[in-house]
Scaffold this motif. Structure first.
Motif, short mmCIF file in Angstrom:
data_model
loop_
_atom_site.label_atom_id
_atom_site.label_comp_id
_atom_site.label_asym_id
_atom_site.label_seq_id
_atom_site.Cartn_x
_atom_site.Cartn_y
_atom_site.Cartn_z
N CYS A 132 -2.92 -65.20 -62.88
CA CYS A 132 -4.12 -64.45 -63.22
C CYS A 132 -4.74 -63.95 -61.92
O CYS A 132 -4.71 -64.65 -60.90
N GLN A 133 -5.33 -62.74 -62.00
CA GLN A 133 -5.96 -62.18 -60.78
C GLN A 133 -7.09 -63.06 -60.28
O GLN A 133 -7.35 -63.14 -59.09
N ASP A 134 -7.79 -63.74 -61.21
CA ASP A 134 -8.87 -64.62 -60.78
C ASP A 134 -8.31 -66.02 -60.51
O ASP A 134 -8.08 -66.80 -61.43
N GLY B 147 -11.95 -70.46 -62.73
CA GLY B 147 -12.14 -69.00 -62.82
C GLY B 147 -13.56 -68.65 -63.25
O GLY B 147 -14.28 -69.49 -63.78
N GLY C 38 -14.49 -66.43 -65.65
CA GLY C 38 -14.60 -66.33 -67.11
C GLY C 38 -14.67 -67.68 -67.78
O GLY C 38 -15.47 -67.89 -68.71
N CYS C 39 -13.85 -68.62 -67.30
CA CYS C 39 -13.86 -69.93 -67.98
C CYS C 39 -15.02 -70.80 -67.52
O CYS C 39 -15.43 -71.72 -68.23
N ALA D 31 -14.09 -66.86 -72.20
CA ALA D 31 -13.23 -67.72 -71.37
C ALA D 31 -11.74 -67.57 -71.66
O ALA D 31 -10.97 -68.47 -71.32
N CYS E 113 -9.55 -72.10 -69.66
CA CYS E 113 -8.96 -70.97 -70.38
C CYS E 113 -7.48 -71.23 -70.66
O CYS E 113 -6.93 -72.26 -70.25
S1 SF4 Z 1 -10.84 -66.89 -68.02
FE1 SF4 Z 1 -8.92 -67.66 -67.10
S2 SF4 Z 1 -7.29 -66.24 -67.78
FE2 SF4 Z 1 -9.30 -65.26 -68.17
S3 SF4 Z 1 -9.64 -64.00 -66.32
FE3 SF4 Z 1 -10.68 -65.96 -65.99
S4 SF4 Z 1 -9.20 -67.25 -64.92
FE4 SF4 Z 1 -8.06 -65.53 -65.80
#
Ligand code: SF4
Length: 299
Positions: A67-69, A149, A151-152, A185, A273
């Motif tokens: 994943c980029q993040d 990350g 998002g999560c 997430a 995530c």
């Molecule tokens: S929540 Fe997880 S899979 Fe989604 S962008 Fe963030 S790190 Fe990546």
């Protein structure tokens, strides 16, 4: 081996492991994602699971983070009182993260709060974020590496409930978080829940819960039952993979708890995530190693 050489070796091996965690999911997560894909009946959801599988295959083949993040690096460190490099460990961990950032490479995610300056190394004030514990009478180092990350981490919340709200209050709080921010997430999610006295201990345990393998259960049968009930309840929301609907929403619910003061009931939620990049490695005093999450790893 001279001490300086050993320290260099330890740094390189930890950097290599951080790099690996960004490119290969732990076995328990891979197995669960496959199970969810096989069970899924909605065509679009099935297609997304297939894309996740392809993502993992290509990340490995192309030697790139999946994943980029690549998150802010967090670590749970359990160091033996006789581990020979305990004194230097804090410095080693920071240097290893900086090295992995350059070599993996990892996205630059460490920004100094208030200064709003990206350090460019994923190292900064208390970054990587480290939880320390000791292993009495041991000469080993156990290390959990986690990529938190954006998002999560976003849905993470905590609340101190009135004691009368009871476990029903915990369920309501968790479901409120899941129905409001859960889809940010990248589901299917691993839901970490911490329950204890004060909000700080609950938040810590909620993250610790994410270090527990998918499919494991709390030792207390009542807590284990609550984990299963919450899985059913959150699945019934139908978030599906990437929040685009599906029959399942979660990989699992893990609860970690402590004994608590009877007048309060603090609860916190931390989410992992689908790309739950967690790895556990154990170093012996001679720096030989073994990974529970990434079996047979060569660093
Ligand atoms: S929540 Fe997880 S899979 Fe989604 S962008 Fe963030 S790190 Fe990546």
């Amino acid at each position: 081996m001279a001490k300086q050489e050993s320290l260099e070796l330890l740094k390189n091996r930890i950097a290599g492991f951080v790099d690996l965690v960004g490119k290969k999911l732990p076995e328990d997560v891979t197995v669960k994602l496959k199970e969810l894909k096989d069970e899924e009946e909605m065509p679009m959801a099935k297609m997304i699971y297939e894309a996740m599988e392809k993502n993992q295959k290509q990340a490995w083949e192309l030697n790139r983070p999946s994943c980029q993040d690549t998150g802010l690096i967090q670590m749970f460190v359990r160091v033996g009182t006789s581990f020979p490099y305990a004194d230097e460990l804090k410095v080693i961990l920071k240097e290893a993260v900086a090295k992995a950032t350059k070599e993996a490479p990892l996205r630059h995610n460490t920004v100094e709060t208030f200064d709003e300056v990206n350090t460019g190394t994923n190292v900064g004030t208390d970054s990587p974020w480290i939880y320390w514990d000791i292993l009495p009478g041991s000469d080993k180092l156990e290390l959990d590496v986690y990529m938190a990350g954006g998002g999560c981490s976003l849905p993470g919340q905590g609340k101190t409930l009135m004691p009368g709200e009871g476990y029903e209050g915990v369920v309501k709080f968790v479901l409120d978080v899941m129905t409001s921010y859960g889809l940010n997430a990248c589901p299917p999610l691993l839901v970490g829940i911490g329950i204890g006295t004060s909000i700080d201990s609950a938040a810590y345990m909620a993250k610790k819960a994410l270090m527990r393998p998918v499919g494991s259960h709390n030792e207390n049968p009542k807590a284990a039952e609550l984990e299963d009930e919450l899985v059913k309840a959150i699945d019934s929301i139908g978030l599906g993979p990437q929040g685009l609907t599906g029959t399942k929403s979660v990989m699992g619910v893990n609860i970690v708890n402590s004994a608590r003061h009877p007048s309060v009931l603090s609860c916190a939620v931390n989410l992992g995530c689908w790309a739950h990049r967690r790895g556990t490695i154990v170093f012996n005093s001679d720096l030989s190693y073994d990974s529970i999450t990434h079996k047979g790893v060569q660093l």
